[in-house]
Design an enzyme around this catalytic site. Structure first.
Site, mmCIF file in Angstrom:
data_model
loop_
_atom_site.group_PDB
_atom_site.id
_atom_site.type_symbol
_atom_site.label_atom_id
_atom_site.label_comp_id
_atom_site.label_asym_id
_atom_site.label_seq_id
_atom_site.Cartn_x
_atom_site.Cartn_y
_atom_site.Cartn_z
ATOM 1 N N HIS A 91 10.253 114.392 23.789
ATOM 2 C CA HIS A 91 10.142 113.507 24.954
ATOM 3 C C HIS A 91 9.301 112.288 24.633
ATOM 4 O O HIS A 91 8.561 112.271 23.656
ATOM 5 C CB HIS A 91 9.559 114.233 26.175
ATOM 6 C CG HIS A 91 8.172 114.783 25.979
ATOM 7 N ND1 HIS A 91 7.915 116.034 25.474
ATOM 8 C CD2 HIS A 91 6.955 114.246 26.226
ATOM 9 C CE1 HIS A 91 6.616 116.251 25.430
ATOM 10 N NE2 HIS A 91 6.001 115.180 25.877
ATOM 11 N N HIS A 133 2.604 108.629 25.086
ATOM 12 C CA HIS A 133 2.773 109.312 23.801
ATOM 13 C C HIS A 133 4.235 109.634 23.551
ATOM 14 O O HIS A 133 5.056 109.557 24.460
ATOM 15 C CB HIS A 133 1.924 110.596 23.723
ATOM 16 C CG HIS A 133 2.287 111.682 24.693
ATOM 17 N ND1 HIS A 133 1.731 111.784 25.950
ATOM 18 C CD2 HIS A 133 3.150 112.726 24.604
ATOM 19 C CE1 HIS A 133 2.232 112.836 26.577
ATOM 20 N NE2 HIS A 133 3.118 113.432 25.779
ATOM 21 N N GLU A 164 2.333 113.650 19.938
ATOM 22 C CA GLU A 164 2.255 115.077 20.253
ATOM 23 C C GLU A 164 3.261 115.800 19.366
ATOM 24 O O GLU A 164 4.392 115.341 19.207
ATOM 25 C CB GLU A 164 2.623 115.280 21.741
ATOM 26 C CG GLU A 164 2.607 116.738 22.196
ATOM 27 C CD GLU A 164 2.967 116.885 23.683
ATOM 28 O OE1 GLU A 164 3.589 115.975 24.251
ATOM 29 O OE2 GLU A 164 2.604 117.926 24.249
HETATM 30 CO CO CO Z 1 3.956 115.331 26.135
#
Ligand code: CO
Length: 132
Positions: free
Chosen positions: A7, A79, A128
């Protein structure tokens, strides 16, 4: 090592407006707002054929994205999240390569183990890694 883009997380100052933007203007499949108090965020998931967009809005007093929105009042990419097969191996490799891992392996917003990597080591982007 990294696999799919899981994502892209975008911090937004107005969750209703951002939801309308993705649902009506862009015509995407958009979830209802989901509170994630453990992470200090309210999240709206935008489902795309090949990945997800997460619209993040601060929730509660100690939200990790409140300071980000103070610096970026119109919102911005917070992020990106890449999938890895083994989060502990990924964390060990990052540390061995001299990259700054922020904290320890923790349970992320999807209930899977994640780590975060400091933007200074990744072209100004908070990264991440999520064990898929
Ligand atoms: Co995330």
């Amino acid at each position: 090592m990294i696999g799919k883009l899981n994502h892209v997380a975008i911090a937004v100052p107005d969750l209703d407006a951002a939801t309308a933007l993705y649902r009506q203007t862009l015509g995407a499949k958009v979830s209802d707002p989901l509170p994630q108090p453990a992470h200090g965020v309210m999240v709206v998931f935008v489902e795309l054929p090949n990945t997800k967009i997460e619209l993040l809005h601060p929730l509660g007093e100690k939200s990790p994205i409140a300071a980000f929105l103070e610096k970026n009042p119109r919102g911005g990419i917070h992020h990106v999240c890449y999938e890895v097969a083994d989060i502990n191996a990924a964390a060990a490799k990052m540390r061995a390569d001299g990259k700054k891992v922020l904290g320890d392996v923790r349970t992320g917003a999807h209930g899977k183990p994640v780590i975060f990597l400091h933007p200074k080591d990744f072209n100004g982007t908070l990264v991440e890694l999520e064990q898929a």
